[in-house]
Write a protein that holds these residues in place. Sequence first.
Motif, short mmCIF file in Angstrom:
data_model
loop_
_atom_site.label_atom_id
_atom_site.label_comp_id
_atom_site.label_asym_id
_atom_site.label_seq_id
_atom_site.Cartn_x
_atom_site.Cartn_y
_atom_site.Cartn_z
N PRO A 158 0.78 -1.13 0.15
CA PRO A 158 -0.05 0.09 -0.07
C PRO A 158 0.99 1.15 0.09
CG PRO A 158 -0.44 -1.41 1.92
CD PRO A 158 0.76 -1.88 1.13
N LYS A 159 0.36 2.12 -0.40
CA LYS A 159 1.14 3.67 -0.71
C LYS A 159 1.46 3.96 0.97
CE LYS A 159 0.83 5.88 -4.80
NZ LYS A 159 1.32 4.84 -5.47
N LYS A 160 2.66 4.41 1.22
CA LYS A 160 3.03 4.88 2.49
C LYS A 160 3.45 6.25 2.65
CE LYS A 160 3.02 0.54 4.01
NZ LYS A 160 2.08 0.10 4.87
N SER A 161 2.57 7.14 2.92
CA SER A 161 3.02 8.38 3.37
C SER A 161 3.40 8.90 4.41
CB SER A 161 1.72 9.28 2.88
OG SER A 161 0.54 8.81 3.73
N LYS A 162 3.33 8.09 5.60
CA LYS A 162 3.56 8.39 6.86
C LYS A 162 4.59 7.37 7.52
CE LYS A 162 -0.83 10.68 7.44
NZ LYS A 162 -1.89 11.07 8.56
N TYR A 212 0.96 4.05 7.19
CA TYR A 212 2.41 4.20 8.14
C TYR A 212 3.47 2.95 7.26
CZ TYR A 212 -0.05 7.67 10.85
OH TYR A 212 -0.38 8.58 11.38
N LYS A 213 4.57 3.40 7.61
CA LYS A 213 5.75 2.25 7.39
C LYS A 213 5.94 1.29 8.25
CE LYS A 213 8.08 4.59 3.59
NZ LYS A 213 9.28 5.51 3.33
N TRP A 239 0.10 -4.06 6.84
CA TRP A 239 0.88 -4.13 6.00
C TRP A 239 2.10 -2.80 6.47
CZ3 TRP A 239 2.39 -7.01 1.34
CH2 TRP A 239 0.89 -7.96 1.03
N ALA A 240 2.12 -2.71 7.77
CA ALA A 240 3.08 -1.80 8.35
C ALA A 240 4.02 -2.83 9.01
CB ALA A 240 2.50 -1.15 9.44
#
Length: 335
Positions: A158-162, A212-213, A239-240
């Motif tokens: 998933p796209k991670k922005s945080k 989140y990563k 998926w973090a």
Amino acid sequence: PKEQAFFNFMAAPAFALSSFTLIKKFLNSSLRRGAEEALTVLLWWEPFGRSRVSGDCHRRFNISACSLTTNRSRQLEAQAVLFHHRDLLLQGTNQLPRLRAPEQLWVWMNFESPSHSQGLRELAGVFNWTMSYRVDSDVFVPYGYLQPRRDPHLFTLPKKSKLVAWVISNWNERHTRVQYYHQLKNYLPIDVYGAHGLELKDDSVVKTISKYKFYLAFENSQHPDYITEKLWRNAFTSWAVPVVLGPPRSNYELFIPSNSFIHIDDFPSPMQLAVYLKFLDKNKSQYKRYFAWRKHYDVHVTSFWDEHCCRVCNAIRTVGKRRKVMENLANWFES
Ligand SMILES: *[C@@H]1O[C@H](CO)[C@@H](O)[C@H](O)[C@H]1NC(C)=O
Ligand SMILES: *[C@@H]1O[C@H](CO)[C@@H](O)[C@H](O)[C@H]1NC(C)=O
Ligand SMILES: *[C@@H]1O[C@H](CO)[C@@H](O)[C@H](O)[C@H]1NC(C)=O
Ligand SMILES: *[C@@H]1O[C@H](CO)[C@@H](O)[C@H](O)[C@H]1NC(C)=O
């Protein structure tokens, strides 16, 4: 001996694909179709006083001839009766059934850690079997497990922005996890959700954390095998990458691949952990290594409480109605 074999097998250093074959067998224990006795499992109290058990064990978990009931009039037909510890504490031991057939298994069921389980000493000699997250329980039900895939598959993150998220509802300054957080936050921004932080609606936990990563999968107390939905649902389903605080790394590695998580004990100080997380934030290929195992496994989050109840039938079929009395429940659970 069975438990020992499980440990040894699961602890195989290479973490070969086959490591999970055993846990799969353990949970799905193969049955001879048609030859099995119909079993009835009675849940004496609905866990936490709420009605949540409506399990069709066959449809949901491929466990056949297993019927769950909360109807106490059927006690005498039940091969096993389950007692949820929290409710037992609230109701008192004088609310246990008065009748007890010698063949009937009374199963003590608890998914809290010893730090949050009172009254154990008063329960000596009452129960036959245990059901908990501990591998050495008579009915072992972890909070989640990995299911090997038949065919390796490709996946996209998933796209991670945080960067780092943490959801905490029970804030206690004396908990190791809160003390660790106080230090870590000096070196790294952490978004805290829950009673002490940002608002989080129940159904958006996974959606929120997916951005989140990293996720701080910090257990409320540290005990063998006590690895909860904080890892399985909050981190893995989102998926973090889990940053774990709980039992030692070697204990986690009985359940999940060594390259699927970061353990706080891997670093001499919170500062060094922060430096590493920031490094991974900037280095995509190194970060992605934490997902390599996803090619071969699916994450299964255990379903409370129907899955637990259905697993009792599996256990009875695997070991029979093994005679046993938990003479010292407290010593076992607190060890
Ligand atoms: C269900 O269990 C039976 C044995 O009890 C097994 O043969 C079958 O493969 C299982 N099905 C699934 C979908 O796991
Ligand atoms: C409970 O079980 C008894 C005995 O089988 C049955 O007569 C009764 O109707 C059941 N009660 C409910 C609410 O299902
Ligand atoms: C990522 O880390 C690896 C290992 O430390 C290093 O070899 C590589 O050059 C790094 N890549 C980037 C883009 O920083
Ligand atoms: C279950 O425990 C009770 C109470 O200690 C005991 O009397 C009974 O024999 C046990 N039954 C089995 C099947 O182990």
